[in-house]
Motif scaffolding. Structure first.
Motif, mmCIF file in Angstrom:
data_model
loop_
_atom_site.group_PDB
_atom_site.id
_atom_site.type_symbol
_atom_site.label_atom_id
_atom_site.label_comp_id
_atom_site.label_asym_id
_atom_site.label_seq_id
_atom_site.Cartn_x
_atom_site.Cartn_y
_atom_site.Cartn_z
ATOM 1 N N VAL A 24 92.838 4.037 -43.348
ATOM 2 C CA VAL A 24 94.040 4.525 -42.681
ATOM 3 C C VAL A 24 93.746 5.934 -42.181
ATOM 4 C CG1 VAL A 24 96.464 5.155 -42.980
ATOM 5 C CG2 VAL A 24 95.541 3.185 -44.210
ATOM 6 N N ALA A 25 93.959 6.156 -40.882
ATOM 7 C CA ALA A 25 93.834 7.495 -40.311
ATOM 8 C C ALA A 25 95.240 8.070 -40.214
ATOM 9 C CB ALA A 25 93.183 7.431 -38.935
ATOM 10 N N TYR A 26 95.388 9.307 -40.683
ATOM 11 C CA TYR A 26 96.720 9.901 -40.703
ATOM 12 C C TYR A 26 96.655 11.344 -40.219
ATOM 13 C CZ TYR A 26 95.034 11.969 -45.049
ATOM 14 O OH TYR A 26 94.295 12.651 -45.975
ATOM 15 N N SER A 27 97.821 11.855 -39.874
ATOM 16 C CA SER A 27 97.945 13.238 -39.459
ATOM 17 C C SER A 27 98.803 13.961 -40.479
ATOM 18 C CB SER A 27 98.608 13.313 -38.083
ATOM 19 O OG SER A 27 99.001 14.636 -37.802
ATOM 20 N N ALA A 41 104.071 14.590 -39.688
ATOM 21 C CA ALA A 41 102.991 13.882 -40.362
ATOM 22 C C ALA A 41 103.216 12.388 -40.199
ATOM 23 C CB ALA A 41 102.976 14.256 -41.838
ATOM 24 N N GLY A 42 102.139 11.636 -40.127
ATOM 25 C CA GLY A 42 102.285 10.193 -39.995
ATOM 26 C C GLY A 42 100.964 9.476 -39.873
ATOM 27 N N ILE A 43 101.052 8.167 -39.910
ATOM 28 C CA ILE A 43 99.868 7.321 -39.789
ATOM 29 C C ILE A 43 99.534 7.155 -38.311
ATOM 30 C CG2 ILE A 43 98.982 4.996 -40.167
ATOM 31 C CD1 ILE A 43 100.631 4.962 -42.735
ATOM 32 N N GLU A 44 98.281 7.380 -37.972
ATOM 33 C CA GLU A 44 97.841 7.304 -36.587
ATOM 34 C C GLU A 44 97.190 5.966 -36.244
ATOM 35 O OE1 GLU A 44 98.344 9.790 -34.351
ATOM 36 O OE2 GLU A 44 99.357 10.962 -35.892
ATOM 37 N N ASP A 45 96.360 5.457 -37.163
ATOM 38 C CA ASP A 45 95.623 4.224 -36.895
ATOM 39 C C ASP A 45 95.264 3.563 -38.217
ATOM 40 O OD1 ASP A 45 94.422 2.262 -35.346
ATOM 41 O OD2 ASP A 45 92.530 3.335 -35.144
ATOM 42 N N ALA A 70 106.414 0.884 -45.485
ATOM 43 C CA ALA A 70 105.765 0.593 -46.768
ATOM 44 C C ALA A 70 104.380 1.228 -46.840
ATOM 45 C CB ALA A 70 105.668 -0.918 -46.977
ATOM 46 N N LEU A 71 103.631 1.158 -45.737
ATOM 47 C CA LEU A 71 102.290 1.742 -45.709
ATOM 48 C C LEU A 71 102.362 3.256 -45.829
ATOM 49 C CD1 LEU A 71 99.256 1.318 -45.467
ATOM 50 C CD2 LEU A 71 99.517 1.390 -42.982
ATOM 51 N N GLU A 72 103.271 3.890 -45.091
ATOM 52 C CA GLU A 72 103.411 5.349 -45.183
ATOM 53 C C GLU A 72 103.779 5.773 -46.600
ATOM 54 O OE1 GLU A 72 106.142 6.781 -42.168
ATOM 55 O OE2 GLU A 72 104.429 7.616 -41.083
ATOM 56 N N ALA A 73 104.711 5.070 -47.218
ATOM 57 C CA ALA A 73 105.125 5.419 -48.581
ATOM 58 C C ALA A 73 103.939 5.318 -49.540
ATOM 59 C CB ALA A 73 106.264 4.514 -49.032
ATOM 60 N N ALA A 74 103.147 4.270 -49.410
ATOM 61 C CA ALA A 74 101.986 4.092 -50.284
ATOM 62 C C ALA A 74 100.939 5.180 -50.052
ATOM 63 C CB ALA A 74 101.376 2.710 -50.069
ATOM 64 N N TRP A 76 101.345 8.264 -48.768
ATOM 65 C CA TRP A 76 101.790 9.583 -49.228
ATOM 66 C C TRP A 76 101.810 9.649 -50.750
ATOM 67 C CZ3 TRP A 76 100.170 11.499 -45.332
ATOM 68 C CH2 TRP A 76 100.661 11.338 -44.047
ATOM 69 N N GLU A 77 102.134 8.532 -51.428
ATOM 70 C CA GLU A 77 102.115 8.504 -52.891
ATOM 71 C C GLU A 77 100.686 8.694 -53.413
ATOM 72 O OE1 GLU A 77 103.303 8.454 -56.738
ATOM 73 O OE2 GLU A 77 104.625 8.494 -54.993
ATOM 74 N N ILE A 78 99.726 8.015 -52.805
ATOM 75 C CA ILE A 78 98.324 8.151 -53.219
ATOM 76 C C ILE A 78 97.841 9.580 -52.990
ATOM 77 C CG2 ILE A 78 95.949 7.457 -52.662
ATOM 78 C CD1 ILE A 78 97.179 4.633 -52.025
#
Length: 109
Positions: A24-27, A41-45, A70-74, A76-78
Motif C-alpha cells: 500500500v502506497a500512502y501519503s 493523508a490517505g492511500i494513494e495506490d 476499511a483499508l485506511e483504518a487498518a 493507520w492502525e498498523i
C-alpha cells in the motif's frame, strides 16, 4: 510516497474480498499554509492479493467506499502501533542512558 507491506500477520480484511496481502502506497499529507491548501493523508495506490493469491484490481478497492475505509483504518492502525513501539523503545533507551549518567540524547530535542 511511503509504502508498507501487508502480510497475513496483519490480518487486514476487506469487505467482500476477505484477507488481503501486498503493498500500500500512502501519503502522510501536509499542513495547510497561507499559500498552499495542504493535503490530507490517505492511500494513494495499492497492489494487493486475496487469500488465494489472485491479484486484486486497485480500482475495486480505492473506488469502493467500504473497502477504501476499511483499508485506511487498518493501515493507520498498523502505523500507529509501529510508532508507539518505536517511541517506547526510544524512551527505554533514554531511561537506560540516564541510569548510567549519560544525558547526551536529552539535548537533541
Amino acid at each position: 510516497m511511503p509504502t508498507m507491506t501487508l502480510t497475513t500477520e496483519d490480518a487486514v480484511t476487506l469487505p467482500g474480498m476477505g484477507m488481503v496481502t501486498g503493498t500500500v502506497a500512502y501519503s502522510n499529507g501536509c499542513s495547510a499554509t497561507r499559500e498552499d491548501p495542504g493535503e490530507e493523508a490517505g492511500i494513494e495506490d495499492v497492489s494487493l492479493r486475496d487469500a488465494f493469491g489472485t491479484d486484486l484490481d486497485p480500482e475495486m478497492i480505492l473506488e469502493d467506499v467500504a473497502r477504501h475505509t476499511a483499508l485506511e483504518a487498518a493501515v493507520w492502525e498498523i502505523l500507529s502501533t509501529q510508532d508507539a513501539a518505536d517511541y517506547a523503545a526510544y524512551a527505554a533507551d533514554l531511561e537506560a542512558m540516564a541510569a548510567v549518567g549519560d544525558h547526551r540524547d536529552h539535548h537533541y530535542w
